[in-house]
Enzyme design. Structure first.
Site: not given
Ligand code: NAI
Length: 412
Positions: A320, A210, A269, A242, A100-102, A245
């Site tokens: 994050m 995720s 979380h 967490d 999910g690096a992009a 923050r």
């Molecule tokens: P984003 O939508 O900007 O990036 C997600 C990336 O995952 C995209 O590049 C997409 O192409 C990729 N992706 C989707 N399906 C995929 C697959 N099957 N294989 C590989 N890559 C795939 O989302 P963002 O903002 O980066 O958030 C990602 C996740 O992190 C979300 O589930 C979010 O809720 C979670 N998150 C967790 C936090 C924590 O504290 N653990 C804090 C903030 C977000």
């Protein structure tokens, strides 16, 4: 293996307070220890070349990069063989994959990990848009080699030989959504990615970002069990944000030096399952009942603060990435043999009656060496009530994840 002296990347927001041989009953502060103030001074990384001379050993640019920069400033001719040696024999020795690096988290996280002197190879995987991210990052003159992998057919190769896999793949929250609303999409994504991890690098540390982490970690555990490779010591839900923050908000509220503050955060979380143990704050500080209530609620809802401020453009990504990079760096230090690494994480646990629970853990070469029970002892009445209140919600989220994975197995 890279020596620990090369590991002073200053991602952690806390310092150790000189209690190097603290017993488990008296846990040390969370996070990455800084080994010298030179590493703190180098944290921005945006240094003029004139200051390179005193930097090399502790900079995240790495000693070799510092030396290379010094040479370039001195304009000494550099033999081709010297450059080759640098590329072929980096001090760094660990491979990290980001799945999910992009994405919004994936990109800044990749940059921060590219800065680590402990990483020799950085594998960037996504279903789209990852080539450009890798090309861009590969121009940074830090030791790790960056490789890109796009789509399911390239997923296995992205995982071969990897020591740490970080999973921020999935959809983020939009205003009005809870982390649980993400369940259906992200559960399937995490399932398929963890299956590939099980097949290609079953010994790796797995960091799940995720959401909903309270369910995606149990899903990952079930998938690994189904594949016969589950090692509970190596599966982590990343809850470091967490802690980051909590440290920030407490330091602001009490006018403390930010870098000194350490607040353990336990439970899970999401919403009320996030329980900052303010009574265990280091350095010791007292709070009024109102302050405890205000800080606890703010820490629990901090993610929503960002979701609302971004107004539809996603959830926390930069903070994050910072938090996840700290957790990766801590894991790499543990893998490298540092016997003094503690972080909070959502892991399989027997500290409460729940099968998974976030607490402080001690990390070692083989993963979790110990769960730290002492934070849960001597809770205030407020904390004890909050702990009792979070358990049913956390239990339901864990069970939802387990049921999802088991149903998928039956259907297959
Ligand atoms: P984003 O939508 O900007 O990036 C997600 C990336 O995952 C995209 O590049 C997409 O192409 C990729 N992706 C989707 N399906 C995929 C697959 N099957 N294989 C590989 N890559 C795939 O989302 P963002 O903002 O980066 O958030 C990602 C996740 O992190 C979300 O589930 C979010 O809720 C979670 N998150 C967790 C936090 C924590 O504290 N653990 C804090 C903030 C977000």
């Amino acid at each position: 293996m890279a020596s620990t002296s090369a590991t002073s990347l200053s991602i952690g927001s806390t310092l150790s307070f000189g209690h190097k041989s603290r017993s488990l009953a008296q846990p040390k502060p969370l996070g990455v220890r800084l080994k010298s103030h030179a590493s703190l001074a180098s944290f921005s990384g945006l240094k003029a070349t004139t200051s390179v001379s005193c930097e090399a050993e502790s900079s995240f640019l790495g000693k070799e990069s510092g030396v290379a920069l010094q040479r370039s400033v001195a304009r000494k001719p550099q033999k081709q063989s010297q450059r080759l040696q640098y590329h072929l024999q980096p001090r760094a020795s660990f491979k990290v994959a980001i799945l999910g690096a992009a994405g919004g988290i994936g990109q800044p996280l990749s940059l921060l990990i590219k800065m680590s002197p402990l990483v020799s190879a950085l594998h960037l995987y996504d279903i789209a848009n990852v080539k450009g991210v890798a090309a861009d990052l590969s121009h940074c003159n830090t030791p790790s080699q960056v490789l890109d992998f796009t789509g399911a057919s390239e997923l296995p190769n992205s995982l071969k030989g990897v020591n740490v896999v970080v999973i921020p793949a999935g959809v983020p929250r939009k205003p009005g959504m809870t982390r649980d609303d993400l369940f259906n999409i992200n559960a399937n994504i995490v399932k398929s990615l963890v299956e590939a991890v099980a097949d290609n690098c079953p010994d790796a540390f797995i960091h799940i970002i995720s959401n909903p982490v309270n369910s995606t970690v149990p899903i990952a555990a079930e998938i690994l069990k189904q594949k016969g490779v589950y090692d509970p010591k190596k599966l982590f839900g990343v809850t470091t944000l967490d802690v980051v923050r909590a440290n920030t908000f407490v330091a602001q509220k009490k006018n403390l030096r930010l870098i000194d503050v350490d607040v353990p955060v336990v439970g899970g979380h999401a919403g009320i399952t996030i329980l900052p143990l303010l009574s265990k704050t280091r350095p010791s500080v007292s709070f009024t009942d109102e302050e405890v209530e205000e800080l606890t609620v703010r820490i629990q809802n901090a993610g929503t603060e960002v979701v609302e401020a971004k107004a539809g453009a996603g959830s926390a990504t930069l903070s994050m990435a910072y938090a996840a990079a700290r957790f990766v760096e801590s894991s790499l230090r543990a893998l490298d043999g540092d016997g003094d690494v503690y972080e909070c994480s959502f892991v399989q646990s027997d500290l409460t009656e729940l099968p998974f629970f976030a607490s402080r853990v001690k990390l070692g070469r083989k993963g979790i060496e110990a769960l730290i029970p002492s934070d849960l002892q001597g809770l205030t009445e407020y904390e004890q009530k909050a702990l009792d209140a979070l358990k049913p919600e956390l239990k339901a989220s864990i069970e939802k994840g387990v049921e999802f994975a088991q149903k998928q197995a039956v259907a297959a």
